[in-house]
Scaffold this motif. Structure first.
Motif, mmCIF file in Angstrom:
data_model
loop_
_atom_site.group_PDB
_atom_site.id
_atom_site.type_symbol
_atom_site.label_atom_id
_atom_site.label_comp_id
_atom_site.label_asym_id
_atom_site.label_seq_id
_atom_site.Cartn_x
_atom_site.Cartn_y
_atom_site.Cartn_z
ATOM 1 N N ARG A 188 79.681 51.406 66.997
ATOM 2 C CA ARG A 188 80.112 52.220 68.141
ATOM 3 C C ARG A 188 78.985 53.128 68.641
ATOM 4 O O ARG A 188 78.833 53.318 69.853
ATOM 5 C CB ARG A 188 81.324 53.072 67.749
ATOM 6 N N LEU A 189 78.232 53.687 67.721
ATOM 7 C CA LEU A 189 77.112 54.539 68.117
ATOM 8 C C LEU A 189 76.122 53.759 68.974
ATOM 9 O O LEU A 189 75.673 54.235 70.023
ATOM 10 C CB LEU A 189 76.412 55.101 66.882
ATOM 11 N N ARG B 268 74.971 53.621 73.233
ATOM 12 C CA ARG B 268 73.550 53.845 73.517
ATOM 13 C C ARG B 268 73.040 55.136 72.894
ATOM 14 O O ARG B 268 72.296 55.910 73.515
ATOM 15 C CB ARG B 268 73.291 53.821 75.036
ATOM 16 N N MET B 269 73.460 55.365 71.665
ATOM 17 C CA MET B 269 72.976 56.493 70.882
ATOM 18 C C MET B 269 71.970 55.936 69.884
ATOM 19 O O MET B 269 72.324 55.168 68.983
ATOM 20 C CB MET B 269 74.141 57.183 70.177
ATOM 21 N N TRP B 270 70.702 56.335 70.027
ATOM 22 C CA TRP B 270 69.618 55.639 69.339
ATOM 23 C C TRP B 270 69.001 56.413 68.181
ATOM 24 O O TRP B 270 67.961 56.015 67.671
ATOM 25 C CB TRP B 270 68.525 55.259 70.343
ATOM 26 N N ALA B 271 69.614 57.520 67.745
ATOM 27 C CA ALA B 271 69.077 58.232 66.584
ATOM 28 C C ALA B 271 69.005 57.266 65.402
ATOM 29 O O ALA B 271 69.934 56.488 65.170
ATOM 30 C CB ALA B 271 69.959 59.423 66.231
ATOM 31 N N GLY C 127 73.158 47.682 63.601
ATOM 32 C CA GLY C 127 72.271 48.625 64.266
ATOM 33 C C GLY C 127 71.641 49.661 63.363
ATOM 34 O O GLY C 127 70.914 50.532 63.838
ATOM 35 N N ALA C 128 71.924 49.602 62.053
ATOM 36 C CA ALA C 128 71.310 50.561 61.133
ATOM 37 C C ALA C 128 69.816 50.286 61.004
ATOM 38 O O ALA C 128 69.346 49.171 61.236
ATOM 39 C CB ALA C 128 71.978 50.484 59.759
ATOM 40 N N ASP C 129 69.079 51.333 60.632
ATOM 41 C CA ASP C 129 67.629 51.211 60.475
ATOM 42 C C ASP C 129 67.204 51.090 59.023
ATOM 43 O O ASP C 129 66.132 50.574 58.723
ATOM 44 C CB ASP C 129 66.937 52.435 61.080
ATOM 45 N N ASP C 130 68.039 51.588 58.112
ATOM 46 C CA ASP C 130 67.683 51.557 56.693
ATOM 47 C C ASP C 130 68.966 51.591 55.876
ATOM 48 O O ASP C 130 70.059 51.866 56.398
ATOM 49 C CB ASP C 130 66.792 52.746 56.342
ATOM 50 N N TYR C 131 68.833 51.325 54.581
ATOM 51 C CA TYR C 131 69.971 51.157 53.692
ATOM 52 C C TYR C 131 69.604 51.743 52.340
ATOM 53 O O TYR C 131 68.523 51.471 51.817
ATOM 54 C CB TYR C 131 70.258 49.647 53.548
ATOM 55 N N LEU C 132 70.464 52.563 51.772
ATOM 56 C CA LEU C 132 70.206 53.174 50.473
ATOM 57 C C LEU C 132 71.442 53.008 49.604
ATOM 58 O O LEU C 132 72.552 53.353 50.007
ATOM 59 C CB LEU C 132 69.864 54.658 50.639
ATOM 60 N N THR C 133 71.261 52.449 48.408
ATOM 61 C CA THR C 133 72.375 52.166 47.509
ATOM 62 C C THR C 133 72.598 53.319 46.540
ATOM 63 O O THR C 133 71.653 53.848 45.966
ATOM 64 C CB THR C 133 72.094 50.870 46.715
ATOM 65 N N LYS C 134 73.861 53.708 46.388
ATOM 66 C CA LYS C 134 74.226 54.754 45.433
ATOM 67 C C LYS C 134 74.187 54.183 44.016
ATOM 68 O O LYS C 134 74.537 53.019 43.815
ATOM 69 C CB LYS C 134 75.634 55.269 45.723
ATOM 70 N N PRO C 135 73.837 54.996 43.022
ATOM 71 C CA PRO C 135 73.302 56.364 43.125
ATOM 72 C C PRO C 135 71.848 56.338 43.586
ATOM 73 O O PRO C 135 71.125 55.386 43.338
ATOM 74 C CB PRO C 135 73.427 56.890 41.707
ATOM 75 N N PHE C 136 71.428 57.404 44.257
ATOM 76 C CA PHE C 136 70.064 57.485 44.756
ATOM 77 C C PHE C 136 69.537 58.893 44.501
ATOM 78 O O PHE C 136 70.297 59.838 44.260
ATOM 79 C CB PHE C 136 70.013 57.173 46.257
ATOM 80 N N SER C 137 68.233 59.055 44.555
ATOM 81 C CA SER C 137 67.646 60.369 44.366
ATOM 82 C C SER C 137 67.481 61.049 45.720
ATOM 83 O O SER C 137 67.243 60.383 46.734
ATOM 84 C CB SER C 137 66.283 60.267 43.676
#
Length: 226
Positions: free
Chosen positions: A65-66, A70-73, A94-104
């Motif tokens: 939806r973002l 046209r919300m490009w943050a 449309g995501a730019d990156d992915y981080l799997t829990k648990p993370f620092s």
């Protein structure tokens, strides 16, 4: 840097906000996807930290939806699920990156800094020029409601044009975009494939979207041929 944290786990959201603020980052919290959409419409954010597993619209739908608005943050998605399918789905929404829990927190901060350096550059999930529409994730092309069957090479060429509407592309630029350096039959292959593309995306619809610029190259009209 101003960051929006989107997570319906209020304890996790509060912990992230404290950690970000301790590093001098302005952090706001949205409790669900709907609230995130309202907040992003009202204020500018340098990055968005978006949890996947939420009630209501989940992270995938919120991301979609973002981008549709046209919300490009830049968006980094957080998830406890680490399957390849989930990562691919998030990135294709449309995501730019992915981080799997648990993370620092240190890794999250580093990724946020990297995303913020890119800035809110327009990068739509689905490309559209006039009535031409191209979805790189599903490998589908349309003019209006009519789907167009393209080969892999034709699709790559059309995607190259649709990412640069109105810009003249030389034969060398098109060769570099769609053929590897080891390809030997390079003399008139671009001309041949331009003919193929015109037969599929223009001729059946009675339009002319791909233009030849003599002595220079080719361009896709900004209106997509209408």
């Amino acid at each position: 840097m101003r960051v929006l944290v989107v997570d319906d786990d209020l304890r996790m959201a509060a912990a992230l906000r404290r950690g970000l603020r301790a590093e001098g980052i302005v952090a706001d919290v949205a409790r669900d996807g709907d609230e995130a959409l309202r907040m992003v419409r009202a204020a500018e954010f340098d990055a968005i930290v978006l949890d996947v597993m939420m009630a209501g619209p989940d992270g995938f739908e919120t991301c979609r939806r973002l981008r549709a608005d046209r919300m490009w943050a830049p968006i980094i998605m957080l998830t406890a699920r680490d399957s390849v399918y989930d990562r691919v789905k998030g990135l294709d929404q449309g995501a730019d990156d992915y981080l799997t829990k648990p993370f620092s927190l240190a890794e999250l901060l580093a990724r946020l800094r990297a995303l913020a350096r890119r800035g809110p550059v327009e990068r739509p999930v689905v490309l559209q020029v006039g009535k031409l529409r191209l979805d790189p994730a599903t490998r589908q092309a349309f003019r209006g409601d009519a789907e167009i069957e393209l080969t892999a090479r034709e699709f790559t060429l059309l995607e190259t044009f649709m990412r640069r509407p109105g810009q003249v592309l030389t034969q060398n630029q098109l060769l570099e975009a769609a053929w590897d350096l080891a390809y030997e039959q390079r003399s008139n292959v671009v001309e041949v494939y331009m003919w193929y593309l015109r037969q599929k995306i223009d001729k059946p619809f009675g339009v002319r979207s791909l233009e030849t610029v003599r002595g220079v190259g080719y361009r896709l009209r900004k209106d997509g041929g209408g």
